[in-house]
Motif scaffolding. Structure first.
Motif, PDB file in Angstrom:
ATOM      1  N   ALA A  47       0.832  -1.206   0.000  1.00 35.51           N
ATOM      2  CA  ALA A  47       0.000   0.000   0.000  1.00 35.51           C
ATOM      3  C   ALA A  47       0.866   1.256   0.000  1.00 35.51           C
ATOM      4  N   ALA A  48       1.955   1.251   0.784  1.00 31.92           N
ATOM      5  CA  ALA A  48       2.862   2.398   0.796  1.00 31.92           C
ATOM      6  C   ALA A  48       3.478   2.616  -0.578  1.00 31.92           C
ATOM      7  N   ALA A  49       3.912   1.510  -1.212  1.00 32.41           N
ATOM      8  CA  ALA A  49       4.504   1.624  -2.546  1.00 32.41           C
ATOM      9  C   ALA A  49       3.491   2.168  -3.547  1.00 32.41           C
ATOM     10  N   ALA A  50       2.242   1.701  -3.467  1.00 32.01           N
ATOM     11  CA  ALA A  50       1.212   2.170  -4.402  1.00 32.01           C
ATOM     12  C   ALA A  50       0.916   3.648  -4.201  1.00 32.01           C
ATOM     13  N   ALA A  51       0.878   4.097  -2.939  1.00 33.08           N
ATOM     14  CA  ALA A  51       0.633   5.521  -2.674  1.00 33.08           C
ATOM     15  C   ALA A  51       1.768   6.380  -3.207  1.00 33.08           C
ATOM     16  N   VAL A  52       3.008   5.975  -2.926  1.00 32.13           N
ATOM     17  CA  VAL A  52       4.162   6.721  -3.436  1.00 32.13           C
ATOM     18  C   VAL A  52       4.190   6.678  -4.959  1.00 32.13           C
ATOM     19  N   GLY A  53       3.840   5.520  -5.538  1.00 39.42           N
ATOM     20  CA  GLY A  53       3.829   5.402  -6.991  1.00 39.42           C
ATOM     21  C   GLY A  53       2.829   6.337  -7.641  1.00 39.42           C
ATOM     22  N   GLY A  54       1.626   6.435  -7.074  1.00 36.01           N
ATOM     23  CA  GLY A  54       0.638   7.357  -7.620  1.00 36.01           C
ATOM     24  C   GLY A  54       1.110   8.798  -7.549  1.00 36.01           C
ATOM     25  N   LEU A  55       1.770   9.158  -6.450  1.00 32.65           N
ATOM     26  CA  LEU A  55       2.289  10.521  -6.316  1.00 32.65           C
ATOM     27  C   LEU A  55       3.420  10.792  -7.310  1.00 32.65           C
ATOM     28  N   LEU A  56       4.295   9.808  -7.523  1.00 34.77           N
ATOM     29  CA  LEU A  56       5.365   9.980  -8.499  1.00 34.77           C
ATOM     30  C   LEU A  56       4.814  10.144  -9.913  1.00 34.77           C
ATOM     31  N   LEU A  57       3.788   9.361 -10.248  1.00 35.89           N
ATOM     32  CA  LEU A  57       3.170   9.493 -11.567  1.00 35.89           C
ATOM     33  C   LEU A  57       2.625  10.904 -11.763  1.00 35.89           C
ATOM     34  N   ALA A 157       6.921   9.391   6.718  1.00 39.39           N
ATOM     35  CA  ALA A 157       6.412   8.091   7.164  1.00 39.39           C
ATOM     36  C   ALA A 157       7.452   6.998   6.956  1.00 39.39           C
ATOM     37  N   LEU A 158       8.141   7.011   5.820  1.00 35.41           N
ATOM     38  CA  LEU A 158       9.153   5.984   5.554  1.00 35.41           C
ATOM     39  C   LEU A 158      10.343   6.138   6.493  1.00 35.41           C
ATOM     40  N   VAL A 185      12.681   3.758   0.399  1.00 38.17           N
ATOM     41  CA  VAL A 185      12.421   4.759  -0.634  1.00 38.17           C
ATOM     42  C   VAL A 185      12.651   4.164  -2.020  1.00 38.17           C
ATOM     43  N   GLY A 186      13.756   3.425  -2.180  1.00 41.23           N
ATOM     44  CA  GLY A 186      14.040   2.811  -3.466  1.00 41.23           C
ATOM     45  C   GLY A 186      12.988   1.792  -3.866  1.00 41.23           C
ATOM     46  N   ALA A 187      12.549   0.967  -2.917  1.00 41.70           N
ATOM     47  CA  ALA A 187      11.538  -0.041  -3.217  1.00 41.70           C
ATOM     48  C   ALA A 187      10.213   0.598  -3.616  1.00 41.70           C
ATOM     49  N   CYS A 188       9.807   1.626  -2.892  1.00 42.49           N
ATOM     50  CA  CYS A 188       8.541   2.304  -3.228  1.00 42.49           C
ATOM     51  C   CYS A 188       8.612   2.982  -4.595  1.00 42.49           C
ATOM     52  N   ALA A 189       9.747   3.623  -4.893  1.00 42.61           N
ATOM     53  CA  ALA A 189       9.893   4.294  -6.187  1.00 42.61           C
ATOM     54  C   ALA A 189       9.975   3.305  -7.337  1.00 42.61           C
ATOM     55  N   ILE A 191       8.545  -0.124  -7.219  1.00 39.40           N
ATOM     56  CA  ILE A 191       7.322  -0.918  -7.330  1.00 39.40           C
ATOM     57  C   ILE A 191       6.100  -0.040  -7.555  1.00 39.40           C
ATOM     58  N   GLY A 192       6.050   1.099  -6.859  1.00 38.65           N
ATOM     59  CA  GLY A 192       4.838   1.907  -6.842  1.00 38.65           C
ATOM     60  C   GLY A 192       4.345   2.411  -8.181  1.00 38.65           C
ATOM     61  N   PRO A 193       5.200   3.049  -9.012  1.00 43.34           N
ATOM     62  CA  PRO A 193       4.685   3.553 -10.289  1.00 43.34           C
ATOM     63  C   PRO A 193       4.128   2.475 -11.196  1.00 43.34           C
ATOM     64  N   LEU A 194       4.698   1.274 -11.150  1.00 48.51           N
ATOM     65  CA  LEU A 194       4.169   0.189 -11.989  1.00 48.51           C
ATOM     66  C   LEU A 194       2.764  -0.192 -11.542  1.00 48.51           C
ATOM     67  N   ILE A 195       2.555  -0.271 -10.221  1.00 48.38           N
ATOM     68  CA  ILE A 195       1.206  -0.538  -9.715  1.00 48.38           C
ATOM     69  C   ILE A 195       0.258   0.579 -10.131  1.00 48.38           C
ATOM     70  N   GLY A 196       0.728   1.823 -10.051  1.00 49.21           N
ATOM     71  CA  GLY A 196      -0.097   2.954 -10.438  1.00 49.21           C
ATOM     72  C   GLY A 196      -0.472   2.923 -11.910  1.00 49.21           C
ATOM     73  N   MET A 197       0.479   2.561 -12.771  1.00 49.43           N
ATOM     74  CA  MET A 197       0.177   2.485 -14.200  1.00 49.43           C
ATOM     75  C   MET A 197      -0.847   1.405 -14.496  1.00 49.43           C
ATOM     76  N   VAL A 198      -0.743   0.269 -13.818  1.00 51.76           N
ATOM     77  CA  VAL A 198      -1.742  -0.791 -13.991  1.00 51.76           C
ATOM     78  C   VAL A 198      -3.116  -0.287 -13.567  1.00 51.76           C
ATOM     79  N   ALA A 199      -3.160   0.447 -12.441  1.00 52.77           N
ATOM     80  CA  ALA A 199      -4.444   0.983 -11.978  1.00 52.77           C
ATOM     81  C   ALA A 199      -5.010   1.985 -12.975  1.00 52.77           C
ATOM     82  N   LEU A 200      -4.179   2.854 -13.521  1.00 50.12           N
ATOM     83  CA  LEU A 200      -4.651   3.844 -14.498  1.00 50.12           C
ATOM     84  C   LEU A 200      -5.145   3.164 -15.768  1.00 50.12           C
TER      85      LEU A 200
END
Length: 648
Positions: A47-57, A157-158, A185-189, A191-200
């Motif tokens: 969930a943390a990775a997905a939140a960071v990923g959405g923000l990075l996108l 938070a991290l 930080v590295g793991a979230c950056a 994993i997160g954007p890939l999860i975000g792209m799938v969601a979009l």
């Protein structure tokens, strides 16, 4: 969802294999806590990775405003899940720490003490609060600026999460915490954007052309994230193992499995994106959907192994040495040998955060320099050498002798402080990194904000304009030393990793802003006239002398229960060492200030020379009007003296 479904059983099976799910011999918290913690850890991480990923996108990866808004919606939904998972983790961790089942009547009173009195509980309670604020920021925002604020809050938070688990062990505590923060930080950056792209893509908020653009930008982020994960992972592995033979233990085998999975994931991810981007635009979405599912499943497997590692006891559990010393009790490290010139270059306490930043700074600046060279633009080699020197010295100051002795000697700390605030900024300003970035980075022509646009936004923001103001920069540069040393901030920087990192960042930036206002060429500041620059510099020089003399003449020991209780068998007493620190503040502080004065005077002379040349060129083009008027006035006076009427 696929990653979660794969991560959960792997985490539970691996944790059971290492014995992490066995009942505790004393004060067992029960099966709900034992089995629930790995499950909650998996949900919290993803969930943390997905939140960071959405923000990075939203901050700079997706190309249109509508997609940015949808990415912020994804980030807010993931943030809600992160808040819930972090709250559940707080409750289960309190249960596990106290050895009380959730159904125990005394659990409610125990968790109150856990989150208010224990350091780990206080840190853990920060995570759901920060995650909840991230949700509010994401919901209230529709621009990359809002996403940037959300990323800043996510880092808080991290940072709090990094202080928990194995990082809380006494031995090498600072190194472990910093390495874990970089890892998270590295793991979230990554994993997160890939999860975000799938969601979009699932929400039909992004088409094939936008997805191709986003993937190209994400590949650069993923590369840097993988480097951060690899460096911090190696550092964490070294801290957790006593020797190479520990790789044969269950923990070591699990670490090897995670390392192999990480390497395979890097190769597959690179191949997948190359495959997707080489195909026609109309087929990007369909191919991406299939390959992203495989990649996310592999990420879930690696995340499951990571959670199992965090739940399992490592071979090196940070136990105290056989002969406990006062220095070990205070710092978590054994005393180094007596300081001398050689030891300042041979003693090292690696700081993963600042070491990684120094390495990244070297690579990026050299890449920008070579990019200019390839397109035929000139950039002075002296500036390149200045930046390289700054990064090497910065790495040494934060990980070498100044960091080692700065943690146990006041004089060592003052040396580190003066190098950060007064020496490194001179090289940073001379290298003009912002000017180089604006020349080397490409301009984006869509509605997104790339690195160049982010730099311009930050440089011209109200906050940057305020702190870059020469008078404010001078007051901050000089006054923050008083605030730092004569408030609890000094002790906080010694006892906590967050405080130490804040100290390094603040004084380096304060020194850069002050030097840039006087002699720099980077944009973002309206520089005063040269006389005012000299006045500011002389005032700062006088303040440094006053500051150093004040420390030298003080009979009160700074942070007495730290420097005074170190139990050193070598060197001067704590108070005499503090006097030496005052001498360093006075002596070393004056040398860079004198150099700045020389640079200001040289710039003043060059400015007058350029003004004179401009006047000469103007006179050559149109005649010297001032000289003609002066000669006419003299002629009029001469005619008047001879009694002739002045010509009209």
């Amino acid at each position: 969802m696929l990653g979660v479904l794969l991560a959960l059983p792997i985490a539970l099976v691996a944790a059971a294999w290492t014995g992490a799910l066995q009942p505790a011999a004393l004060l067992d918290a029960g099966p709900i806590t034992r089995f629930g913690l790995p499950i909650v850890d998996v949900l919290d991480d993803i969930a943390a990775a997905a939140a960071v990923g959405g923000l990075l996108l939203a901050a700079g990866l997706v190309p249109t405003r509508s997609t940015q808004r949808m990415a912020l919606v994804v980030a807010s939904c993931a943030g809600v899940a992160w808040t819930i998972a972090a709250t559940a983790k707080l409750i289960l961790t309190a249960s596990n720490t106290m050895g009380l089942p959730l159904s125990d009547p005394g659990f409610a009173a125990g968790i109150e003490k856990f989150v208010t009195q224990l350091e780990g509980g206080v840190a853990l309670s920060v995570v759901p609060i920060a995650a909840a604020i991230v949700v509010l920021v994401a919901l209230a925002s529709s621009t990359p600026t809002g996403a940037g604020w959300g990323l800043a809050l996510s880092s808080v938070a991290l940072a709090a999460a990094a202080t928990l688990g194995h990082s809380a062990s006494a031995t090498g505590h600072h190194t472990a915490v910093v390495a874990m923060f970089v890892h998270l930080v590295g793991a979230c950056a990554w994993i997160g954007p890939l999860i975000g792209m799938v969601a979009l893509w699932a929400l039909r908020a992004i088409d094939g052309r936008q997805l191709a653009v986003t993937l190209r930008r994400y590949s650069t982020v993923a590369l840097w994230a993988c480097v951060a994960v690899a460096i911090s992972g190696v550092a964490n592995g070294i801290l957790r193992l006593n020797s190479v033979s520990d790789l044969g233990t269950k923990y070591g085998l699990l670490l090897l499995a995670k390392t192999i999975g990480f390497a395979v994931l890097i190769g597959c991810g690179a191949a997948h994106r190359r495959w997707v981007l080489r195909g026609p635009i109309r087929s990007v979405g369909a191919v991406f959907w299939r390959l992203a599912a495989v990649e996310i499943a592999m990420m879930g497997a690696v995340s499951g192994l990571a959670v199992a590692l965090a739940s399992s006891a490592p071979p090196n559990q940070g136990l105290p040495p056989a002969n406990i010393t006062a220095a070990w009790l205070i710092t978590g490290y054994e005393l180094p040998p007596a300081p001398n010139l050689a030891n300042y270059f041979t003693q090292w306490w690696p700081d993963v955060l600042f070491g990684t930043l120094a390495l990244a700074g070297l690579v990026v600046y050299w890449a920008w320099y070579l990019r200019l060279r390839r397109r035929g633009d000139h950039w002075p080699a002296l500036r390149l050498a200045s930046w390289t020197t700054a990064m090497v010295v910065f790495a040494w100051v934060t990980s070498g002798g100044p960091a080692v002795y700065g943690h146990i000697l006041f004089s060592g700390h003052m040396l580190q402080h003066m190098l950060l605030a007064m020496v490194i900024p001179l090289f940073l300003v001379a290298s003009a990194p912002i000017t180089l970035a604006l020349r080397a980075l490409p301009t984006r022509h869509d509605q997104s904000r790339g690195p160049r646009e982010w730099i311009l936004t930050l440089v011209h923001s109200r906050w940057a304009q305020f702190f870059a103001n020469p008078i404010v920069a001078a007051c901050n540069f000089a006054g923050s030393m008083i605030v730092f040393y004569y408030t609890p901030a000094f002790e906080y920087s010694l006892r906590t990793s967050v405080g130490h990192a804040a100290m390094v960042i603040h004084f380096t930036l304060a020194g850069y802003l002050f030097a840039n206002a006087l002699v720099g060429i980077d944009p973002g500041v309206k520089r005063p006239t040269y006389p005012l620059r000299l006045v500011l510099l002389l005032a700062t020089m006088a303040f440094h002398a006053f500051f150093g003399v004040t420390i030298m003449s003080s009979d009160n020991l700074f942070v007495a229960d730290w420097f005074g209780w170190m139990g050193r068998p070598w060197g001067a007493s704590a108070l005499d060492d503090q006097i030496q620190g005052g001498e360093i503040a006075w002596g070393i502080g004056e040398i860079p200030t004198f150099l700045l004065a020389v640079f200001v005077a040289y710039g003043w002379a060059k400015s007058d020379e350029r003004s004179a040349r401009r006047r000469d060129r103007q006179a050559d083009r149109a005649g010297d009007r001032e000289l003609q008027d002066y000669n006419a006035m003299l002629a009029k006076l001469a005619d008047t003296d001879e009694g002739k009427p002045a010509s009209r």
